[in-house]
Design an enzyme around this catalytic site. Structure first.
Site, PDB file in Angstrom:
ATOM      1  NE  ARG A 103      13.856   3.718   4.897  1.00  0.00           N
ATOM      2  CZ  ARG A 103      13.050   4.333   4.019  1.00  0.00           C
ATOM      3  NH1 ARG A 103      13.482   4.672   2.818  1.00  0.00           N
ATOM      4  NH2 ARG A 103      11.799   4.577   4.332  1.00  0.00           N
ATOM      5  CB  THR A 375      11.865   5.394  -4.917  1.00  0.00           C
ATOM      6  OG1 THR A 375      11.403   6.026  -3.733  1.00  0.00           O
ATOM      7  CG2 THR A 375      12.750   4.236  -4.551  1.00  0.00           C
ATOM      8  CG  ASP A 417       8.985   6.605   3.884  1.00  0.00           C
ATOM      9  OD1 ASP A 417       7.855   6.931   3.474  1.00  0.00           O
ATOM     10  OD2 ASP A 417       9.866   6.155   3.135  1.00  0.00           O
ATOM     11  N   GLY A 468       6.897   4.555  -3.870  1.00  0.00           N
ATOM     12  CA  GLY A 468       6.365   4.664  -2.506  1.00  0.00           C
ATOM     13  C   GLY A 468       5.649   3.383  -2.100  1.00  0.00           C
TER      14      GLY A 468
HETATM   15  N1  GLY Z   1      10.657   6.420   0.522  1.00  0.00           N
HETATM   16  C1  GLY Z   1       9.954   5.380  -0.075  1.00  0.00           C
HETATM   17  C2  GLY Z   1      10.143   4.101   0.641  1.00  0.00           C
HETATM   18  O1  GLY Z   1      11.191   3.872   1.208  1.00  0.00           O
HETATM   19  O2  GLY Z   1       9.242   3.317   0.682  1.00  0.00           O
END
Ligand code: GLY
Length: 562
Positions: A103, A375, A417, A468
């Protein structure tokens, strides 16, 4: 070896796929198939075929995972990436589990109020577009953290992506429309014309060539992770930051590390499900939603009955309420995972569920859901028995819409986020507070939910999706469709979906949601909101004598295998 292969621009290539040529100028989508040895499902046919090819030439599912992510960074720029981040969860053939967290993190200069103006108002344009929206990318560190589990050499795995970027590939109608609808944003967020900008409109069949991206991939091929996090590429990223308001530094890049996490597991009807723990909310949301409906009399009423749909919605509402309050990066915030997943807690959460009557969400901080979640998910299974499930992201479609000049890749807009301000909804309508507040070096809370499932310890299912905040509900509904409603892989992922995330207090439904079910839910007191498609799920089911693989029919997604 790929390195020796010649791509003949505008005609066919000499790539040999798993039994058929991988041709970047002529390819088709395969939505549902059965294979004996190995299978891949992902967002683009070329990337799926490259994954299958890697396994066919002696690689395993980890090799395929690396090669597919690199290929998607070229052929699926809306979400495939080297400028974003992701999560990989796997069950290895040796029965060991692997959960790699790559991440993005907040840059060293990030502060809790960095997106607030002098009056304390959230400036969401800054967390969603342009250089300041970007977290420090994690994808390349994730690929190199995966490499020890792979068998082929990295140069082999990256070569197809280099060729696709340098020589080009033809785009689909969906990609052409997507690039066209983002032209203004690309022009606004860059002070040069990236490869995605064209004077005439894009149309299906046009060739997209990305020479700067090819050069970045060559630096990574030759120098490893340092080819991204140090040297020329790092300098180009920092130069891009200096052109505007960006804050990622050379030090941020050099210090980025992927982390190994412990998968979060739970049982459901004889299956064991392995999901990703925080900093993703995906695994714990899935656990909560599934355990809240397991063994209920409502779920046993069957697919698309008012009873089963209502209890699934109420489980979604309750799980997402916990997400907003309790979840964040576990290295910065004590996440009460044990409490949130305990049976007694979940039974108690459903104790105020009233059959036939909608509950009400707490009424602060409601937001609206936009339809730009981008995503991408990759499901892979190989003949050795490795299951690999990868979800990776730039956050919104084409991320920050800013391309690093000279390096040819898009920056993510993952900073959105984080909870930019308590109670202010992000681009997915999600709200949060202290647990997910911005801090330098912290990972922003994710919803990504790559999953592997076993039955009696044996490989059973690989699944995941983009979308998302809708990601965990899509995975939840796909698994319930298999476990409770007995659907095959293709049906399980392509049924009309519904999504409730506590706030706003609405059920989002896909266009094909049945009219009779809509009427039943409205009469119970639910507010239904139509929206475009939810997620694009890729699922593999491993049967006794064959591998069944399906790609979502909502996109250009496609399967490959042999
Ligand atoms: N950017 C979408 C997620 O990580 O939930």
């Amino acid at each position: 070896m790929y390195a020796a292969l010649q791509l003949n621009a505008q005609t066919t290539s000499s790539w040999l796929g798993a039994g058929k040529p991988v041709d970047p100028y002529h390819y088709t989508q395969v939505k549902h198939d059965f294979f004996k040895n190995a299978a891949v499902s992902c967002a683009h046919p070329l990337a799926s075929m490259i994954g299958a090819q890697m396994m066919k030439q002696g690689g395993n599912a980890f090799d395929a995972g690396i090669a597919v992510q690199l290929a998607l960074a070229v052929v699926y720029p809306a979400a495939g990436n080297i400028g974003g981040g992701g999560f990989l969860i796997a069950k290895k053939a040796n029965n060991k589990f692997l959960a790699i967290d790559y991440r993005e993190v907040a840059p060293g200069k990030a502060t809790q109020n960095m997106y607030l103006d002098k009056d304390g108002n959230a400036q969401l344009d800054l967390s969603q577009n342009g250089r300041l929206a970007s977290g420090v990318p994690g994808t390349i560190a994730g690929l190199f953290a995966t490499l020890p589990s792979a068998k082929l050499n990295f140069k082999t795995l990256i070569q197809p992506a280099i060729e696709l970027a340098s020589k080009g590939y033809v785009i689909t109608e969906r990609e052409a429309n997507s690039l066209n609808s983002n032209q203004k944003a690309f022009i606004k967020n860059n002070n040069f014309a990236p490869a995605f900008v064209k004077t005439q409109t894009w149309k299906a069949g046009d060739t997209l060539i990305q020479p700067e991206l090819a050069n970045t991939l060559i630096r990574i091929r030759d120098q490893g992770a340092k080819g991204f996090y140090e040297g020329e590429t790092a300098k180009l990223i920092v130069d891009e930051m200096r052109k505007g308001n960006g804050i990622i530094s050379l030090e941020d890049l050099k210090n980025y590390k992927a982390k190994f996490r412990d998968p979060l597991s739970f049982n459901y009807n004889g299956y064991t499900i392995y999901g990703f723990p925080p900093p993703s909310s995906g695994g714990i949301l899935l656990l909560q939603m599934m355990k809240m409906v397991e063994n209920s009399k409502e779920i046993k009423k069957g697919f698309q009955t008012p009873e089963s749909t209502q209890i699934m919605i109420e489980a979604e509402r309750r799980a997402y309420a916990d997400r907003a309050e309790h979840l964040g990066d576990p290295d910065f915030w004590k996440v009460p995972l044990k409490g949130l997943s305990s049976n007694s807690y979940l039974v108690n959460r459903m104790s105020n569920f009233t059959p036939g009557k909608a509950s009400k969400s707490v009424d602060i901080g409601a937001g609206t859901i936009k339809e730009s979640e981008q995503t991408t998910h990759i499901s892979i299974y190989d003949k050795e028995g490795n299951m690999v499930s990868i979800t990776t992201t730039l956050n919104g479609g084409y991320g920050a819409k800013t391309v690093v000049q000279g390096a040819g890749f898009l920056l993510n807009n993952e900073m959105d986020d984080f909870s930019v301000k308590p109670g202010v909804a992000n681009m997915f309508g999600a709200v949060g507070g202290e647990a997910n507040a911005i801090q330098a070096g912290k990972r922003m809370l994710s919803s990504m939910c790559p999953v592997v499932v076993t039955k009696n310890g044996k490989p059973a299912i690989v699944v995941g999706t983009p979308g998302g905040t809708t990601i965990p509900t899509s995975v939840y509904q796909a698994l319930i469709n298999v476990f409770e409603f007995g659907m095959n892989t293709d049906n399980a992922i392509n049924q009309p979906k519904f999504h409730h995330q506590h706030l706003p207090d609405e059920v989002f439904i896909e266009p094909s949601f049945p009219e009779a079910l809509k009427s039943s839910l409205i009469s119970m007191g639910y507010k239904l909101t139509n929206r475009a498609s939810i997620g694009k799920t890729e699922m593999i089911q491993i049967h006794k004598d064959k591998i069944e693989v399906a790609a979502d029919r909502r996109g250009d997604d496609s399967v490959a295998g042999f």
